[in-house]
Enzyme design. Structure first.
Site, short mmCIF file in Angstrom:
data_model
loop_
_atom_site.label_atom_id
_atom_site.label_comp_id
_atom_site.label_asym_id
_atom_site.label_seq_id
_atom_site.Cartn_x
_atom_site.Cartn_y
_atom_site.Cartn_z
N ARG A 51 88.89 31.46 25.42
CA ARG A 51 89.66 30.22 25.55
C ARG A 51 90.59 30.33 26.75
NH1 ARG A 51 93.93 30.14 22.87
NH2 ARG A 51 93.05 30.67 20.83
N ASP A 175 91.77 10.11 40.44
CA ASP A 175 90.48 10.35 39.77
C ASP A 175 89.39 10.15 40.82
OD1 ASP A 175 88.06 10.09 38.39
OD2 ASP A 175 89.02 9.22 36.62
N LYS A 200 79.69 13.59 35.58
CA LYS A 200 79.06 12.60 36.45
C LYS A 200 78.43 13.31 37.65
CE LYS A 200 80.97 10.10 33.29
NZ LYS A 200 82.26 9.47 33.42
#
Ligand SMILES: *Cc1c(COP(=O)(O)O)cnc(C)c1O
Length: 379
Positions: A51, A175, A200
């Site tokens: 993690r 973004d 994406k």
């Protein structure tokens, strides 16, 4: 590892990745592991628990950070997990966040339905049509900008917004999911943080959900790194490996996405069934701050929501699906799909017409793609 003077196409393949020190494997292994042996208490080699850090993730973080020109990079389990960590690292109850009025639907939902509940104030503004000097109030803590926007592909002047943010002491987050660092580098234009849905274009093959943020400020990085570990929305090693693999072909994919998109813009612009076409190339600001315009196109069909519903069901190569940025072409209706979580009045006020269709143009043969649209028009 690539020398730091290497150019973008070289970095996309080599940055953050040296042959594996134990075997010489040319590709970064998938370190499918949760924990790491320690020689004595605390005697580890930089990895204790996955993690906190995992070598496959480290390679991806370093590669993507180099592509965005950021000193630091952090990967997350999704684009929205990256967004959540940015906001919760930097914003406190009572703070004002100014956000573009045309952002990704899930970003809007996270702000409006989750973070607003915690007392963060959100205001929305159209950065593409207003002077940022007048737009950003002095008490703004953070500005959230998407350019080009989703789905209307509106373009905002990153350098101008960054200058205003510096004046008022606000943090600017951009973004960059639609443009990718291949076509636009927000940090070099003055943004503080650049964020991606790696789901994406960066991964590019519609087989991973992931997120990423790059930045240059060590203090902000430490806060975000702390929360990345403390909240734990990290990507697994397999997803990191797939994204590393995907990003190697980013340049060639983006060139082809754009070539196909421009041909389809030309086709749609001349079509009598089309009210208007949205593509970033139409904007002078885009021509200044982007080196290319990508593979996303939106257009308004003449007719109502029902006509749009039938149109998107009639294509055979363009797959009816949410998401974008993969090698395969996708089609969707924002009003019914990606932006359905926005109330209809707000959605229409933001310019998202009922007949709007969004295309994620893939890298198939462009004549097949045009023929597929022709079929949907009934021709
Ligand atoms: C998809 C997307 C997001 C959210 O990313 P997920 O990986 O789906 O969480 C954020 N911004 C833009 C522009 C997107 O297209």
């Amino acid at each position: 590892m690539a020398p730091s003077s290497a150019r973008f196409d070289t970095l996309a393949i080599h940055a953050g990745q040296a042959p594996d020190p134990t075997t010489g494997a040319v590709m970064t292994p998938i370190y499918q592991v949760s924990t790491y042996a320690q020689a004595g208490v605390g005697g580890h080699k930089g990895y204790e628990y996955s993690r906190t850090d995992n070598p496959t993730r480290t390679a991806l973080q370093a590669c993507l950070a180099e592509l965005e020109g950021g000193k630091f990079g952090l990967c997350f389990a999704s684009g929205l997990a990256a967004t959540d960590v940015i906001l919760r690292s930097l914003v406190r109850p009572g703070d004002l966040v100014l956000c573009g009025d045309d952002v990704y639907g899930g970003t809007y939902r996270l702000f409006d339905k989750v973070l607003r509940e915690w007392g963060v104030n959100f205001q929305y503004a159209d950065f593409s049509s207003s002077d940022p000097a007048a737009l950003v109030p002095g008490r703004t803590r953070l500005v959230w900008l998407e350019t080009p926007t989703n789905p209307l592909l509106k373009v905002s002047d990153i350098a101008a917004v960054a200058a205003r943010c510096r004046e008022v002491g606000a943090i600017l987050v951009v973004d960059n999911t639609f443009a990718t660092p291949y076509f636009q580098r927000p940090l070099s234009l003055g943004a503080d943080i650049v964020v991606h849905s790696t789901t994406k274009y960066l991964n590019g093959h519609s087989d991973v959900v992931g997120g990423f943020a790059a930045l240059g400020d060590a203090a902000i990085y430490e806060k975000m790194k702390f929360l990345q570990n403390a909240a734990g929305a990290v990507p697994g090693p397999m997803d990191c490996w797939l994204t590393l693999r995907g990003v190697k072909t980013l340049s060639v994919r983006m060139e082809r996405h754009q070539k196909n998109a421009i041909a389809i813009v030309d086709y749609l612009s001349a079509h009598p069934g089309v009210e208007r076409v949205y593509y970033p190339m139409q904007s002078p600001v885009a021509r200044r701050q982007m080196s290319g315009f990508g593979g996303m196109i939106s257009f308004e069909l003449r007719g109502d929501l029902d006509r749009a519903r039938r149109f998107v069901a009639a294509t055979r190569i363009f797959t009816l699906a949410e998401s974008l940025g993969g090698v395969e072409s996708l089609i969707e209706t924002p009003a019914l799909m990606t932006h359905a979580s926005i109330e209809p009045e707000k959605r229409r006020a933001a310019g998202i017409a009922d007949g709007l269709i969004r295309l994620s143009v893939g890298i198939e043969d462009v004549d097949d793609l045009v023929g597929d649209l022709e079929r949907a028009f009934g021709g």
